[in-house]
Motif scaffolding. Structure first.
Motif, PDB file in Angstrom:
ATOM      1  N   HIS A  82       0.843  -1.196   0.000  1.00  9.94           N
ATOM      2  CA  HIS A  82       0.000   0.000   0.000  1.00  9.94           C
ATOM      3  C   HIS A  82       0.877   1.245   0.000  1.00  9.94           C
ATOM      4  O   HIS A  82       1.957   1.246   0.584  1.00  9.94           O
ATOM      5  CB  HIS A  82      -0.898   0.049   1.243  1.00  9.94           C
ATOM      6  CG  HIS A  82      -1.712  -1.177   1.432  1.00  9.94           C
ATOM      7  ND1 HIS A  82      -2.909  -1.387   0.778  1.00  9.94           N
ATOM      8  CD2 HIS A  82      -1.504  -2.276   2.178  1.00  9.94           C
ATOM      9  CE1 HIS A  82      -3.397  -2.558   1.127  1.00  9.94           C
ATOM     10  NE2 HIS A  82      -2.555  -3.119   1.983  1.00  9.94           N
ATOM     11  N   LEU A  83       0.380   2.286  -0.647  1.00  4.83           N
ATOM     12  CA  LEU A  83       0.981   3.610  -0.552  1.00  4.83           C
ATOM     13  C   LEU A  83       0.104   4.416   0.390  1.00  4.83           C
ATOM     14  O   LEU A  83      -1.120   4.280   0.372  1.00  4.83           O
ATOM     15  CB  LEU A  83       0.992   4.299  -1.918  1.00  4.83           C
ATOM     16  CG  LEU A  83       1.752   3.607  -3.037  1.00  4.83           C
ATOM     17  CD1 LEU A  83       1.616   4.415  -4.323  1.00  4.83           C
ATOM     18  CD2 LEU A  83       3.203   3.438  -2.672  1.00  4.83           C
ATOM     19  N   MET A  84       0.717   5.272   1.206  1.00  2.55           N
ATOM     20  CA  MET A  84      -0.061   6.108   2.113  1.00  2.55           C
ATOM     21  C   MET A  84       0.610   7.471   2.234  1.00  2.55           C
ATOM     22  O   MET A  84       1.837   7.566   2.342  1.00  2.55           O
ATOM     23  CB  MET A  84      -0.153   5.470   3.495  1.00  2.55           C
ATOM     24  CG  MET A  84      -1.062   6.247   4.437  1.00  2.55           C
ATOM     25  SD  MET A  84      -1.311   5.440   6.030  1.00  2.55           S
ATOM     26  CE  MET A  84       0.210   5.844   6.840  1.00  2.55           C
ATOM     27  N   TRP A 105      -4.543   9.845   2.530  1.00  2.97           N
ATOM     28  CA  TRP A 105      -4.863   9.008   1.375  1.00  2.97           C
ATOM     29  C   TRP A 105      -4.089   7.698   1.460  1.00  2.97           C
ATOM     30  O   TRP A 105      -3.071   7.600   2.133  1.00  2.97           O
ATOM     31  CB  TRP A 105      -4.585   9.724   0.059  1.00  2.97           C
ATOM     32  CG  TRP A 105      -3.158  10.146  -0.146  1.00  2.97           C
ATOM     33  CD1 TRP A 105      -2.592  11.348   0.178  1.00  2.97           C
ATOM     34  CD2 TRP A 105      -2.114   9.362  -0.720  1.00  2.97           C
ATOM     35  NE1 TRP A 105      -1.267  11.362  -0.154  1.00  2.97           N
ATOM     36  CE2 TRP A 105      -0.944  10.154  -0.722  1.00  2.97           C
ATOM     37  CE3 TRP A 105      -2.032   8.076  -1.240  1.00  2.97           C
ATOM     38  CZ2 TRP A 105       0.288   9.696  -1.213  1.00  2.97           C
ATOM     39  CZ3 TRP A 105      -0.804   7.619  -1.731  1.00  2.97           C
ATOM     40  CH2 TRP A 105       0.321   8.427  -1.713  1.00  2.97           C
ATOM     41  N   ARG A 106      -4.656   6.698   0.765  1.00  2.00           N
ATOM     42  CA  ARG A 106      -4.049   5.364   0.724  1.00  2.00           C
ATOM     43  C   ARG A 106      -4.444   4.702  -0.583  1.00  2.00           C
ATOM     44  O   ARG A 106      -5.590   4.822  -1.015  1.00  2.00           O
ATOM     45  CB  ARG A 106      -4.544   4.563   1.915  1.00  2.00           C
ATOM     46  CG  ARG A 106      -3.920   3.207   2.058  1.00  2.00           C
ATOM     47  CD  ARG A 106      -4.366   2.597   3.371  1.00  2.00           C
ATOM     48  NE  ARG A 106      -3.978   1.207   3.447  1.00  2.00           N
ATOM     49  CZ  ARG A 106      -3.551   0.611   4.536  1.00  2.00           C
ATOM     50  NH1 ARG A 106      -3.473   1.276   5.662  1.00  2.00           N
ATOM     51  NH2 ARG A 106      -3.230  -0.649   4.525  1.00  2.00           N
ATOM     52  N   ARG A 107      -3.516   4.001  -1.217  1.00  2.00           N
ATOM     53  CA  ARG A 107      -3.783   3.274  -2.462  1.00  2.00           C
ATOM     54  C   ARG A 107      -3.141   1.899  -2.387  1.00  2.00           C
ATOM     55  O   ARG A 107      -2.047   1.742  -1.850  1.00  2.00           O
ATOM     56  CB  ARG A 107      -3.183   3.995  -3.683  1.00  2.00           C
ATOM     57  CG  ARG A 107      -3.771   5.342  -4.017  1.00  2.00           C
ATOM     58  CD  ARG A 107      -5.190   5.199  -4.564  1.00  2.00           C
ATOM     59  NE  ARG A 107      -5.748   6.464  -4.962  1.00  2.00           N
ATOM     60  CZ  ARG A 107      -6.307   7.348  -4.161  1.00  2.00           C
ATOM     61  NH1 ARG A 107      -6.368   7.119  -2.865  1.00  2.00           N
ATOM     62  NH2 ARG A 107      -6.813   8.477  -4.618  1.00  2.00           N
ATOM     63  N   ASN A 108      -3.825   0.894  -2.938  1.00  2.00           N
ATOM     64  CA  ASN A 108      -3.246  -0.431  -3.091  1.00  2.00           C
ATOM     65  C   ASN A 108      -2.202  -0.372  -4.193  1.00  2.00           C
ATOM     66  O   ASN A 108      -2.345   0.392  -5.149  1.00  2.00           O
ATOM     67  CB  ASN A 108      -4.310  -1.452  -3.459  1.00  2.00           C
ATOM     68  CG  ASN A 108      -5.318  -1.657  -2.362  1.00  2.00           C
ATOM     69  OD1 ASN A 108      -5.025  -1.464  -1.189  1.00  2.00           O
ATOM     70  ND2 ASN A 108      -6.519  -2.041  -2.739  1.00  2.00           N
ATOM     71  N   CYS A 109      -1.174  -1.191  -4.066  1.00  2.00           N
ATOM     72  CA  CYS A 109      -0.166  -1.279  -5.116  1.00  2.00           C
ATOM     73  C   CYS A 109       0.450  -2.668  -5.098  1.00  2.00           C
ATOM     74  O   CYS A 109       0.210  -3.465  -4.189  1.00  2.00           O
ATOM     75  CB  CYS A 109       0.904  -0.196  -4.953  1.00  2.00           C
ATOM     76  SG  CYS A 109       2.007  -0.416  -3.557  1.00  2.00           S
ATOM     77  N   GLU A 116      -2.896   0.675  -8.007  1.00  2.00           N
ATOM     78  CA  GLU A 116      -4.293   0.431  -8.352  1.00  2.00           C
ATOM     79  C   GLU A 116      -5.071   1.715  -8.104  1.00  2.00           C
ATOM     80  O   GLU A 116      -5.005   2.274  -7.017  1.00  2.00           O
ATOM     81  CB  GLU A 116      -4.854  -0.706  -7.498  1.00  2.00           C
ATOM     82  CG  GLU A 116      -4.171  -2.031  -7.751  1.00  2.00           C
ATOM     83  CD  GLU A 116      -4.677  -3.125  -6.825  1.00  2.00           C
ATOM     84  OE1 GLU A 116      -5.753  -2.966  -6.196  1.00  2.00           O
ATOM     85  OE2 GLU A 116      -3.985  -4.139  -6.711  1.00  2.00           O
ATOM     86  N   GLY A 117      -5.786   2.186  -9.083  1.00  2.00           N
ATOM     87  CA  GLY A 117      -6.553   3.422  -8.937  1.00  2.00           C
ATOM     88  C   GLY A 117      -5.745   4.631  -9.370  1.00  2.00           C
ATOM     89  O   GLY A 117      -4.553   4.538  -9.670  1.00  2.00           O
ATOM     90  N   LYS A 123       5.253  13.661  -3.626  1.00  2.00           N
ATOM     91  CA  LYS A 123       6.608  14.139  -3.339  1.00  2.00           C
ATOM     92  C   LYS A 123       7.248  13.249  -2.282  1.00  2.00           C
ATOM     93  O   LYS A 123       8.376  12.819  -2.381  1.00  2.00           O
ATOM     94  CB  LYS A 123       6.571  15.599  -2.880  1.00  2.00           C
ATOM     95  CG  LYS A 123       7.843  16.131  -2.297  1.00  2.00           C
ATOM     96  CD  LYS A 123       8.676  16.844  -3.324  1.00  2.00           C
ATOM     97  CE  LYS A 123       9.922  17.451  -2.685  1.00  2.00           C
ATOM     98  NZ  LYS A 123      11.096  16.712  -2.948  1.00  2.00           N
ATOM     99  N   GLU A 124       6.466  12.965  -1.230  1.00  2.00           N
ATOM    100  CA  GLU A 124       6.957  12.119  -0.145  1.00  2.00           C
ATOM    101  C   GLU A 124       5.776  11.351   0.435  1.00  2.00           C
ATOM    102  O   GLU A 124       4.724  11.931   0.699  1.00  2.00           O
ATOM    103  CB  GLU A 124       7.616  12.978   0.924  1.00  2.00           C
ATOM    104  CG  GLU A 124       8.427  12.206   1.909  1.00  2.00           C
ATOM    105  CD  GLU A 124       9.251  13.112   2.823  1.00  2.00           C
ATOM    106  OE1 GLU A 124       9.450  12.707   3.976  1.00  2.00           O
ATOM    107  OE2 GLU A 124       9.659  14.208   2.397  1.00  2.00           O
ATOM    108  N   PHE A 125       5.938  10.035   0.634  1.00  2.00           N
ATOM    109  CA  PHE A 125       4.853   9.182   1.118  1.00  2.00           C
ATOM    110  C   PHE A 125       5.438   7.914   1.705  1.00  2.00           C
ATOM    111  O   PHE A 125       6.650   7.700   1.671  1.00  2.00           O
ATOM    112  CB  PHE A 125       3.871   8.859  -0.022  1.00  2.00           C
ATOM    113  CG  PHE A 125       4.535   8.264  -1.232  1.00  2.00           C
ATOM    114  CD1 PHE A 125       4.648   6.894  -1.372  1.00  2.00           C
ATOM    115  CD2 PHE A 125       5.053   9.072  -2.228  1.00  2.00           C
ATOM    116  CE1 PHE A 125       5.269   6.337  -2.473  1.00  2.00           C
ATOM    117  CE2 PHE A 125       5.671   8.540  -3.346  1.00  2.00           C
ATOM    118  CZ  PHE A 125       5.779   7.165  -3.465  1.00  2.00           C
ATOM    119  N   PHE A 126       4.571   7.056   2.245  1.00  2.00           N
ATOM    120  CA  PHE A 126       5.003   5.774   2.802  1.00  2.00           C
ATOM    121  C   PHE A 126       4.630   4.632   1.873  1.00  2.00           C
ATOM    122  O   PHE A 126       3.556   4.637   1.270  1.00  2.00           O
ATOM    123  CB  PHE A 126       4.336   5.515   4.156  1.00  2.00           C
ATOM    124  CG  PHE A 126       4.800   6.424   5.257  1.00  2.00           C
ATOM    125  CD1 PHE A 126       6.090   6.358   5.737  1.00  2.00           C
ATOM    126  CD2 PHE A 126       3.924   7.329   5.815  1.00  2.00           C
ATOM    127  CE1 PHE A 126       6.516   7.192   6.765  1.00  2.00           C
ATOM    128  CE2 PHE A 126       4.330   8.165   6.840  1.00  2.00           C
ATOM    129  CZ  PHE A 126       5.631   8.093   7.318  1.00  2.00           C
TER     130      PHE A 126
END
Length: 108
Positions: free
Chosen positions: A20-22, A28-32, A47-48, A56-59
């Motif tokens: 997941h990206l968050m 926000w959160r997206r499956n990957c 996904e999505g 720019k910066e995320f988990f």
């Protein structure tokens, strides 16, 4: 030579690994799917839509509970494919880890 070393240390998954990206702020959160990964970067399929998200910066959350994660920044975006670079952990965290290892050896 360093580029060859990076290719050796890179793991490519035949089916991908669900992750997941968050957003840093958790809004926000997206499956990957992780296609490949190394100590310094990863290739992902999201996904999505990522339109309007602050990339720019995320988990990158590598476990369903969020206990295993990497702080990332976007290197390249091509449709649903992302190349991300892992940001180094803070010096304070490394220092604590070293102190704990030192304490463990002192007990022996």
């Amino acid at each position: 030579m360093p580029a060859e070393r990076a290719e050796i240390d890179r793991v490519t998954f035949s089916r991908g690994i669900t992750a997941h990206l968050m957003g840093i702020d958790g809004t926000w959160r997206r499956n990957c799917v992780v296609e490949s990964i190394s100590d310094t970067n990863a290739s992902l399929i999201v996904e999505g839509s990522v339109e309007g998200l602050n990339l720019k910066e995320f988990f990158l959350l590598l476990s369903s509970t969020g206990l295993v994660y990497r702080r990332c920044e976007l290197e390249r975006l091509n449709g649903d494919q992302l190349e991300v670079r892992f940001l180094k952990q803070m010096a304070g965290k490394k220092k604590k880890s070293s102190q704990r290892q030192g304490a463990a050896y002192a007990d022996e």
